[in-house]
Design a protein around this motif. Sequence first.
Motif, PDB file in Angstrom:
ATOM      1  N   VAL A  62       0.831  -1.186  -0.150  1.00  0.00           N
ATOM      2  CA  VAL A  62       0.058  -0.020  -0.019  1.00  0.00           C
ATOM      3  C   VAL A  62       0.981   1.265   0.005  1.00  0.00           C
ATOM      4  CG1 VAL A  62      -1.831   1.309   1.310  1.00  0.00           C
ATOM      5  CG2 VAL A  62      -2.023  -1.298   0.866  1.00  0.00           C
ATOM      6  N   LYS A  63       1.758   1.327   0.875  1.00  0.00           N
ATOM      7  CA  LYS A  63       2.919   2.267   0.807  1.00  0.00           C
ATOM      8  C   LYS A  63       3.501   2.577  -0.519  1.00  0.00           C
ATOM      9  CE  LYS A  63       4.136   4.367   4.068  1.00  0.00           C
ATOM     10  NZ  LYS A  63       3.913   5.699   4.758  1.00  0.00           N
ATOM     11  N   GLU A  64       3.980   1.487  -1.201  1.00  0.00           N
ATOM     12  CA  GLU A  64       4.508   1.674  -2.395  1.00  0.00           C
ATOM     13  C   GLU A  64       3.716   2.257  -3.476  1.00  0.00           C
ATOM     14  OE1 GLU A  64       7.688   1.508  -5.128  1.00  0.00           O
ATOM     15  OE2 GLU A  64       7.671   1.848  -2.843  1.00  0.00           O
ATOM     16  N   LYS A  98      -7.660  -3.225  -6.129  1.00  0.00           N
ATOM     17  CA  LYS A  98      -7.533  -3.981  -7.147  1.00  0.00           C
ATOM     18  C   LYS A  98      -6.105  -4.152  -7.529  1.00  0.00           C
ATOM     19  CE  LYS A  98      -8.418  -2.067 -11.305  1.00  0.00           C
ATOM     20  NZ  LYS A  98      -7.475  -1.912 -12.067  1.00  0.00           N
ATOM     21  N   ASP A  99      -5.303  -2.875  -7.464  1.00  0.00           N
ATOM     22  CA  ASP A  99      -4.009  -3.146  -7.699  1.00  0.00           C
ATOM     23  C   ASP A  99      -2.926  -3.934  -7.087  1.00  0.00           C
ATOM     24  OD1 ASP A  99      -4.583  -1.875 -10.207  1.00  0.00           O
ATOM     25  OD2 ASP A  99      -4.081  -0.011  -9.669  1.00  0.00           O
ATOM     26  N   THR A 100      -3.218  -3.678  -5.553  1.00  0.00           N
ATOM     27  CA  THR A 100      -2.354  -4.287  -4.441  1.00  0.00           C
ATOM     28  C   THR A 100      -2.534  -5.891  -4.206  1.00  0.00           C
ATOM     29  OG1 THR A 100      -3.568  -3.344  -2.606  1.00  0.00           O
ATOM     30  CG2 THR A 100      -1.589  -2.079  -3.740  1.00  0.00           C
ATOM     31  N   GLY A 101      -4.335  -6.004  -4.472  1.00  0.00           N
ATOM     32  CA  GLY A 101      -4.589  -7.506  -3.610  1.00  0.00           C
ATOM     33  C   GLY A 101      -4.719  -7.422  -2.162  1.00  0.00           C
ATOM     34  N   VAL A 102      -4.443  -6.022  -1.698  1.00  0.00           N
ATOM     35  CA  VAL A 102      -4.882  -5.786  -0.141  1.00  0.00           C
ATOM     36  C   VAL A 102      -6.295  -5.749   0.118  1.00  0.00           C
ATOM     37  CG1 VAL A 102      -4.095  -4.594   1.920  1.00  0.00           C
ATOM     38  CG2 VAL A 102      -2.448  -5.172   0.129  1.00  0.00           C
ATOM     39  N   SER A 103      -6.890  -6.079   1.061  1.00  0.00           N
ATOM     40  CA  SER A 103      -8.286  -5.849   1.196  1.00  0.00           C
ATOM     41  C   SER A 103      -8.447  -4.268   1.680  1.00  0.00           C
ATOM     42  CB  SER A 103      -8.847  -6.851   2.618  1.00  0.00           C
ATOM     43  OG  SER A 103      -8.398  -6.361   3.654  1.00  0.00           O
ATOM     44  N   LYS A 104      -9.903  -4.142   1.357  1.00  0.00           N
ATOM     45  CA  LYS A 104     -10.251  -2.583   1.528  1.00  0.00           C
ATOM     46  C   LYS A 104     -10.254  -2.190   3.132  1.00  0.00           C
ATOM     47  CE  LYS A 104     -15.138  -3.475   1.744  1.00  0.00           C
ATOM     48  NZ  LYS A 104     -16.368  -3.215   1.092  1.00  0.00           N
ATOM     49  N   ASP A 105     -10.568  -3.496   3.844  1.00  0.00           N
ATOM     50  CA  ASP A 105     -10.553  -3.291   5.387  1.00  0.00           C
ATOM     51  C   ASP A 105      -9.088  -2.660   5.831  1.00  0.00           C
ATOM     52  OD1 ASP A 105     -13.140  -3.491   5.554  1.00  0.00           O
ATOM     53  OD2 ASP A 105     -12.882  -5.541   6.180  1.00  0.00           O
ATOM     54  N   LYS A 106      -8.008  -3.665   5.311  1.00  0.00           N
ATOM     55  CA  LYS A 106      -6.712  -3.221   5.424  1.00  0.00           C
ATOM     56  C   LYS A 106      -6.226  -1.994   5.169  1.00  0.00           C
ATOM     57  CE  LYS A 106      -4.801  -7.847   6.390  1.00  0.00           C
ATOM     58  NZ  LYS A 106      -4.030  -9.021   6.094  1.00  0.00           N
ATOM     59  N   VAL A 107      -6.503  -1.478   3.669  1.00  0.00           N
ATOM     60  CA  VAL A 107      -6.228  -0.433   3.292  1.00  0.00           C
ATOM     61  C   VAL A 107      -6.831   0.688   4.203  1.00  0.00           C
ATOM     62  CG1 VAL A 107      -6.340   1.407   1.396  1.00  0.00           C
ATOM     63  CG2 VAL A 107      -5.831  -1.388   1.060  1.00  0.00           C
ATOM     64  N   LEU A 146      -7.356   0.640   7.233  1.00  0.00           N
ATOM     65  CA  LEU A 146      -6.709   0.483   8.370  1.00  0.00           C
ATOM     66  C   LEU A 146      -5.479   1.344   8.271  1.00  0.00           C
ATOM     67  CD1 LEU A 146      -7.741  -2.571  10.323  1.00  0.00           C
ATOM     68  CD2 LEU A 146      -8.207  -0.088  11.337  1.00  0.00           C
ATOM     69  N   ILE A 147      -4.856   1.003   7.305  1.00  0.00           N
ATOM     70  CA  ILE A 147      -3.131   1.731   7.168  1.00  0.00           C
ATOM     71  C   ILE A 147      -3.688   2.934   6.950  1.00  0.00           C
ATOM     72  CG2 ILE A 147      -1.507   1.710   5.293  1.00  0.00           C
ATOM     73  CD1 ILE A 147      -1.870  -1.143   4.950  1.00  0.00           C
ATOM     74  N   LEU A 148      -4.444   3.648   6.167  1.00  0.00           N
ATOM     75  CA  LEU A 148      -4.590   5.028   5.891  1.00  0.00           C
ATOM     76  C   LEU A 148      -5.049   5.856   7.245  1.00  0.00           C
ATOM     77  CD1 LEU A 148      -6.140   4.998   2.376  1.00  0.00           C
ATOM     78  CD2 LEU A 148      -4.035   5.523   3.167  1.00  0.00           C
ATOM     79  N   MET A 165      -2.576  -1.634  15.264  1.00  0.00           N
ATOM     80  CA  MET A 165      -1.181  -2.236  15.919  1.00  0.00           C
ATOM     81  C   MET A 165      -1.013  -3.582  15.331  1.00  0.00           C
ATOM     82  SD  MET A 165      -0.578  -3.100  19.782  1.00  0.00           S
ATOM     83  CE  MET A 165      -2.153  -3.990  20.124  1.00  0.00           C
ATOM     84  N   ASP A 166       0.143  -3.204  14.438  1.00  0.00           N
ATOM     85  CA  ASP A 166       0.751  -4.741  13.810  1.00  0.00           C
ATOM     86  C   ASP A 166       0.977  -6.003  14.855  1.00  0.00           C
ATOM     87  OD1 ASP A 166       1.647  -6.482  11.911  1.00  0.00           O
ATOM     88  OD2 ASP A 166       3.407  -5.269  11.603  1.00  0.00           O
TER      89      ASP A 166
END
Length: 86
Positions: free
Chosen positions: A48-50, A65-74, A76-78, A83-84
Amino acid sequence: MELNRLVKITFDKPEQCDSCGGALEYKGIGRYVCVNCGNEMLDDYGKVKEYFRVHGSAPLFEVVKDTGVSKDKVRLILSGDYMDIR
């Protein structure tokens, strides 16, 4: 930010190098480097950062779509409200 309001999250991280199968060393900010061949790999956070570093701001559905990371994780990251858990 209150610690009791943080969400626990686990970023899907690479277990071994895609190129040679070697062990990975964590380098920070979602980056891992193979100790054998130097191949760089990313966990969900790193992807996501990249993505944002390369593309700038983008709609959530494009990032997912482009990263394959779930919308919930995106989300949360934003938000930074996580907490990792390693």
